[in-house]
Scaffold this motif. Structure first.
Motif, PDB file in Angstrom:
ATOM      1  N   GLN A 198      -4.565   9.167  14.258  1.00  0.00           N
ATOM      2  CA  GLN A 198      -3.815  10.200  14.645  1.00  0.00           C
ATOM      3  C   GLN A 198      -3.062  10.018  16.124  1.00  0.00           C
ATOM      4  N   GLU A 199      -3.781   9.198  16.948  1.00  0.00           N
ATOM      5  CA  GLU A 199      -3.487   8.983  18.303  1.00  0.00           C
ATOM      6  C   GLU A 199      -2.137   8.145  18.191  1.00  0.00           C
ATOM      7  N   LEU A 200      -1.956   7.203  17.063  1.00  0.00           N
ATOM      8  CA  LEU A 200      -0.615   6.456  17.068  1.00  0.00           C
ATOM      9  C   LEU A 200       0.385   7.255  16.454  1.00  0.00           C
ATOM     10  N   GLY A 201       0.101   8.394  15.872  1.00  0.00           N
ATOM     11  CA  GLY A 201       1.419   9.226  15.466  1.00  0.00           C
ATOM     12  C   GLY A 201       0.999   9.288  13.885  1.00  0.00           C
ATOM     13  N   GLY A 202      -0.121   8.812  13.354  1.00  0.00           N
ATOM     14  CA  GLY A 202      -0.157   8.851  11.766  1.00  0.00           C
ATOM     15  C   GLY A 202      -0.499  10.159  11.283  1.00  0.00           C
ATOM     16  N   HIS A 203      -0.302  10.435   9.888  1.00  0.00           N
ATOM     17  CA  HIS A 203      -0.904  11.639   9.271  1.00  0.00           C
ATOM     18  C   HIS A 203      -1.868  11.516   8.646  1.00  0.00           C
ATOM     19  N   ALA A 225       0.456  -1.313  11.678  1.00  0.00           N
ATOM     20  CA  ALA A 225       1.511  -1.683  10.466  1.00  0.00           C
ATOM     21  C   ALA A 225       1.578  -0.801   9.597  1.00  0.00           C
ATOM     22  N   CYS A 226       0.501   0.032   9.343  1.00  0.00           N
ATOM     23  CA  CYS A 226       0.426   1.329   8.374  1.00  0.00           C
ATOM     24  C   CYS A 226       1.244   2.182   9.164  1.00  0.00           C
ATOM     25  N   ILE A 227       1.502   2.530  10.366  1.00  0.00           N
ATOM     26  CA  ILE A 227       2.097   3.448  11.178  1.00  0.00           C
ATOM     27  C   ILE A 227       3.647   2.901  10.850  1.00  0.00           C
ATOM     28  N   ASP A 228       4.054   1.661  10.834  1.00  0.00           N
ATOM     29  CA  ASP A 228       5.440   1.426  10.931  1.00  0.00           C
ATOM     30  C   ASP A 228       5.847   1.654   9.537  1.00  0.00           C
ATOM     31  N   ARG A 229       5.098   1.845   8.692  1.00  0.00           N
ATOM     32  CA  ARG A 229       5.339   1.997   7.219  1.00  0.00           C
ATOM     33  C   ARG A 229       5.069   3.468   6.602  1.00  0.00           C
ATOM     34  N   SER A 230       5.019   4.357   7.889  1.00  0.00           N
ATOM     35  CA  SER A 230       4.713   5.916   7.644  1.00  0.00           C
ATOM     36  C   SER A 230       3.635   6.089   6.618  1.00  0.00           C
ATOM     37  N   ALA A 270       0.866  -1.239  -0.009  1.00  0.00           N
ATOM     38  CA  ALA A 270      -0.065   0.045   0.003  1.00  0.00           C
ATOM     39  C   ALA A 270       0.885   1.246  -0.056  1.00  0.00           C
ATOM     40  N   ASP A 271       0.300   2.138  -0.501  1.00  0.00           N
ATOM     41  CA  ASP A 271       0.960   3.780  -0.592  1.00  0.00           C
ATOM     42  C   ASP A 271       0.179   4.726   0.302  1.00  0.00           C
ATOM     43  N   PHE A 272      -1.029   4.394   0.529  1.00  0.00           N
ATOM     44  CA  PHE A 272      -1.819   5.040   1.581  1.00  0.00           C
ATOM     45  C   PHE A 272      -2.898   4.170   2.063  1.00  0.00           C
ATOM     46  N   LEU A 273      -3.181   4.848   3.242  1.00  0.00           N
ATOM     47  CA  LEU A 273      -4.553   4.320   4.006  1.00  0.00           C
ATOM     48  C   LEU A 273      -5.955   5.077   3.680  1.00  0.00           C
TER      49      LEU A 273
END
Length: 343
Positions: free
Chosen positions: A245-250, A209-214, A169-172
């Protein structure tokens, strides 16, 4: 996620027999019928769920209210946090008994999100982006949240494909909150525990997992909860976005309460803000957004906040309770209050 805040003031009773009640500094009025507001404005921006319909049926009196407004020369436009394209939202109106021609158009969070995705991720035909796609269950043809199919939404996003794994994936993409769609209905993963109970357990691993891949996240529906036709609640993509967002994701969100969507309606209407009122049932999304945009608002109490009031549909809560719920919401103060969108 934070919203603009305001505080309701003490209550002033003008007369013992007055059918309209006023609050002092907040200056909002409570009305027994929407008919009292018709001639105050030239146009109305209407929310859908909780105001016009419940996803399955038109709410009592709403069809007649729209007709009355139209026949009185009022311009109507829909502003909705549905993740469907604007045209799809309009095309579904006759199913509920509304006349599509009574509306100037619609501004939906899905329409705005798809434009952003097309520009940001879907502009390269030679190298399509891939989305980790949380969406609605299209296998249920009677799904009240399915205004348009996930495939139709993706078509609006340009050159975007569905990722089958987090790794590719490139984005969520938070389009809905019922299934993780991986290319076909047979391989999709149910998110039933989240939509019914708000339990994020099944999603935590995916989000981390999405957070880990930014991976950046795009949310096409910022609602946290909506009322179901049965009177319960369904948990929505906005709640997943908040957790990301709480997990640090944009996360980039579209829809109410962001003022750009309200201002887009004003641009379409071509009127001064003071001549337009937004009608909605959410203090956090409808009323807060209208306040941020500088637009008068009408708060419908029989919608998403009905359980807080403990009233049946169309029953106007007591003055003290309205003041309490508005204050507790801490998001914004409406201009007017009605029990339902009906004459």
């Amino acid at each position: 996620m934070r919203f603009a805040s305001s505080t309701a003031s003490s209550i002033i009773f003008l007369t013992a027999t007055s059918r309209r009640r006023f609050y002092s500094a907040s200056a909002f009025t409570v009305h027994n019928s929407f008919s009292e507001l018709i001639h105050r404005y030239d146009a109305f921006i209407l929310d859908q769920f909780g105001v016009m319909h419940d996803g399955v049926n038109a709410l009592d009196g709403a069809v007649d209210c729209v007709r009355e407004l139209y026949e009185n020369g009022k311009t109507l436009i829909i502003l909705s946090n549905t993740s469907a394209p604007s045209q799809a939202a309009l095309q579904k109106l006759p199913k509920f008994g509304f006349d599509e021609t009574h509306f100037l158009g619609a501004v939906t969070s899905g329409e705005e999100a798809s434009k952003y995705i097309r520009q940001t991720f879907g502009s390269q035909p030679s190298s399509p982006s891939k989305a980790l796609f949380l969406t609605w269950d299209a296998s249920d043809v009677n799904n009240p949240r399915l205004t348009a199919t996930p495939q139709r939404f993706l078509q609006e996003c340009g050159h975007v494909q569905v990722a089958s794994t987090v790794e590719e994936a490139d984005f969520l993409l938070l389009h809905g909150s019922e299934v993780w769609y991986r290319g076909d209905s047979l391989s999709q993963k149910s998110l039933k525990r989240f939509i019914e109970e708000g339990d994020l357990t099944d999603l935590e691993t995916i989000l981390q997992a999405c957070i880990d891949r930014s991976l950046p996240c795009v949310c096409a529906n910022p609602d946290f909860v909506v009322q179901t036709p049965e009177g319960g609640q369904a948990h929505m993509p906005g709640k997943i976005a908040a957790r990301y967002q709480e997990l640090g994701g944009h996360t980039t969100l579209f829809g109410k309460p962001h003022k750009d969507q309200f201002l887009a309606c004003i641009d379409r209407l071509g009127l001064e803000k003071s001549r337009v009122a937004h009608v909605g049932d959410s203090l956090h999304h409808d009323i807060a957004g209208a306040c941020q945009a500088g637009i008068p608002s009408v708060f419908v109490t029989s919608g998403i906040h009905a359980s807080q009031f403990g009233t049946s549909f169309g029953e106007l809560p007591g003055i003290e309770l309205i003041d309490q719920v508005v204050t507790q919401a801490g998001s914004a103060v409406p201009t007017h209050v009605v029990s339902a969108f009906r004459i």
